[in-house]
Design a protein around this motif. Structure first.
Motif: not given
Length: 229
Positions: A113-114, A73-75, A117-120, A43-50
């Motif tokens: 982590x991936x 972290x998520x930022x 990285x995709x979202x950042x 998934x490209x969505x960070x929220x999909x990974x705990x």
């Protein structure tokens, strides 16, 4: 000849079980759906990974305390790295924004982590080898870190179009806290050899997902050499 469908591995990989057999691993952990690499969530969505705790099958050999919170972290990060490309004359090099429609063709992130990285990342590098072109020499992508303070994120796509051939060297060095996604898109009948050199400083942390999309009759070879980090 062994019938793989009757083995434990065959049962774990079987689509009928969703990549899950329910049998314990040799180290005692009970697998969960998605333990098979081919069945893992993407998934490209960070929220999909705990946030991993270290007991998950894919993380149990990873010293999470050494990742400098890349998995927590998520930022966006405050660190930087320098990316320099020494390209063969036949290879086109572009620096693009994260909204470029070509990005993501190689595969979606398969862990937290991936996905972070995709979202950042802000800018991505795309290398394109045009159709039916044979690169006359290797193309080197150098990633240089100057400080391990603050996380940095990157993205690279190597697009080898149908019936083209190329060698790409990924050269990492210096100090950094760095996570990135690297996509290799190898078209029909094309050939790509990748050499990944990790010569980081002793204080560097680098977490990378490399995804490959291989066309019909295409060839892909990957060589990894680690000196430090």
């Amino acid at each position: 000849m062994t019938d793989v469908s009757q083995t434990v591995a065959g049962e774990i990989l079987s689509p009928a079980t969703g990549g899950f057999s329910g049998r314990p691993h040799s180290h005692g952990a009970v697998p969960v759906p998605g333990d098979s690499r081919g069945e893992r969530r993407r998934s490209f969505d960070l929220a999909d990974f705990a946030v991993p705790g270290g007991r998950e099958e894919e993380w149990r050999f990873t010293p999470l305390h050494r990742l400098r919170h890349l998995h927590e972290d998520d930022g966006p990060g405050e660190g930087t790295v320098e990316v320099v490309v020494d390209a063969a004359p036949e290879v086109r090099v572009e620096t693009v924004g994260r909204g470029d429609a070509r990005l993501g063709r190689g595969g979606a992130p398969s862990d937290r982590v991936a996905a972070r990285a995709w979202n950042a990342f802000e800018k991505a590098t795309i290398l394109t080898v045009p159709s039916e072109t044979v690169a006359s020499r290797p193309t080197t992508v150098s990633v240089r870190g100057t400080s391990s303070d603050g996380a940095a994120f990157g993205h690279l796509q190597v697009d080898v179009q149908p019936f083209a051939q190329a060698v790409v060297v990924l050269d990492h060095s210096g100090s950094a806290t760095y996570a990135d996604n690297v996509e290799f898109v190898v078209g029909d009948g094309a050939a790509l050899t990748v050499v990944c050199l990790d010569d980081w400083a002793d204080d560097a942390v680098h977490v990378s997902q490399q995804s490959v999309r291989v066309g019909r009759d295409a060839r892909f070879k990957s060589i990894a050499v680690t000196f430090g980090g």
